[in-house]
Design a protein around this motif. Structure first.
Motif, PDB file in Angstrom:
ATOM      1  N   ARG A 149    -100.444 -23.369 -15.306  1.00  0.00           N
ATOM      2  CA  ARG A 149     -99.202 -23.885 -14.730  1.00  0.00           C
ATOM      3  C   ARG A 149     -98.505 -22.792 -13.931  1.00  0.00           C
ATOM      4  O   ARG A 149     -98.646 -21.610 -14.234  1.00  0.00           O
ATOM      5  CB  ARG A 149     -98.249 -24.373 -15.833  1.00  0.00           C
ATOM      6  CG  ARG A 149     -98.800 -25.483 -16.706  1.00  0.00           C
ATOM      7  CD  ARG A 149     -98.959 -26.782 -15.915  1.00  0.00           C
ATOM      8  NE  ARG A 149     -99.231 -27.928 -16.761  1.00  0.00           N
ATOM      9  CZ  ARG A 149    -100.442 -28.382 -17.019  1.00  0.00           C
ATOM     10  NH1 ARG A 149    -101.505 -27.795 -16.527  1.00  0.00           N
ATOM     11  NH2 ARG A 149    -100.598 -29.453 -17.786  1.00  0.00           N
ATOM     12  N   ALA A 168     -98.246 -19.219 -18.682  1.00  0.00           N
ATOM     13  CA  ALA A 168     -98.576 -19.816 -17.387  1.00  0.00           C
ATOM     14  C   ALA A 168    -100.057 -19.620 -17.065  1.00  0.00           C
ATOM     15  O   ALA A 168    -100.736 -20.549 -16.617  1.00  0.00           O
ATOM     16  CB  ALA A 168     -97.699 -19.220 -16.291  1.00  0.00           C
ATOM     17  N   LEU A 210     -95.654 -20.223 -12.604  1.00  0.00           N
ATOM     18  CA  LEU A 210     -94.645 -19.391 -13.248  1.00  0.00           C
ATOM     19  C   LEU A 210     -93.459 -19.228 -12.309  1.00  0.00           C
ATOM     20  O   LEU A 210     -93.620 -18.884 -11.135  1.00  0.00           O
ATOM     21  CB  LEU A 210     -95.226 -18.010 -13.571  1.00  0.00           C
ATOM     22  CG  LEU A 210     -94.256 -16.966 -14.109  1.00  0.00           C
ATOM     23  CD1 LEU A 210     -93.719 -17.371 -15.480  1.00  0.00           C
ATOM     24  CD2 LEU A 210     -94.931 -15.598 -14.172  1.00  0.00           C
ATOM     25  N   VAL A 250     -93.622 -23.112 -16.009  1.00  0.00           N
ATOM     26  CA  VAL A 250     -93.123 -22.170 -17.007  1.00  0.00           C
ATOM     27  C   VAL A 250     -92.024 -21.338 -16.360  1.00  0.00           C
ATOM     28  O   VAL A 250     -92.221 -20.764 -15.292  1.00  0.00           O
ATOM     29  CB  VAL A 250     -94.251 -21.237 -17.508  1.00  0.00           C
ATOM     30  CG1 VAL A 250     -93.712 -20.223 -18.517  1.00  0.00           C
ATOM     31  CG2 VAL A 250     -95.390 -22.044 -18.106  1.00  0.00           C
TER      32      VAL A 250
END
Length: 195
Positions: free
Chosen positions: A89, A84, A91, A69
């Protein structure tokens, strides 16, 4: 003095989410310059349940489609952090010059009110990573276009972009038409904002 709300066109089948977001928008006329009707999303970000619904809608749209992200300074950081966190995921931050250390990629771009630049760290994500661009508002598209160029400089692939509000008359959707898009709502007039 009250100002009329701009005409709302839900950009998503979740019309109730769009209605709830537009109900929380705070318009500020003549900010930061005369003739601009600034759409303040702070009340949306201040409502944890509403912010969670926005993030959930983004994640439903891009399920399995991104690895990283990329949050765009500054208000994009709020939404990007939540995305995120909930997606698990990494950042990455796209910042204005002078804010990030180390070796950097930089892209200069034009806005309605002059020039600007964004930077990312060169080793922010692995080559080939699918990167979701996240900001709060899409206006002219200059900022998100610059963010997409930063992803390319880093060897990544743009998975798409996500914003809370799109201001259609300012041309951003056309400028970014090659990218997959998500916006909770689209203002078709009267909602000019910088960026």
């Amino acid at each position: 003095m009250t100002f009329p709300r701009p005409f709302l066109v839900p950009a998503d089948p979740a019309e109730q989410l769009a209605r709830d977001v537009v109900a929380r928008l705070r318009p500020y006329p003549d900010f930061p310059e005369p003739g601009v009707l600034f759409q303040d999303l702070c009340p949306v970000f201040a409502d944890p349940a509403l912010l969670n619904r926005v993030v959930s809608a983004v994640l439903a749209r891009y399920s399995g489609a991104f690895d990283v992200v990329l949050g765009v300074e500054a208000r994009g950081f709020v939404l990007a952090t939540a995305i995120a966190q909930l997606s698990g995921r990494p950042l990455v931050l796209a910042r204005k010059p002078g804010k990030l250390p180390g070796r950097l990629h930089q892209v200069r771009y034009s806005l309605e009110y002059g020039d600007a630049a964004l930077q990312t760290q060169q080793d922010a994500f692995p080559r080939g990573a699918r990167v979701l661009l996240v900001d709060d508002v899409l206006a002219t598209g200059g900022t998100l276009e610059a963010a997409a160029k930063l992803v390319a400089l880093g060897g990544g692939l743009v998975a798409g972009y996500a914003v809370v509000v799109t201001i259609a008359p300012l041309g951003g959707p056309a400028r970014l038409s090659a990218l997959p898009a998500f916006s909770v709502l689209t203002l078709s007039g009267g909602g000019e904002t910088p960026g």
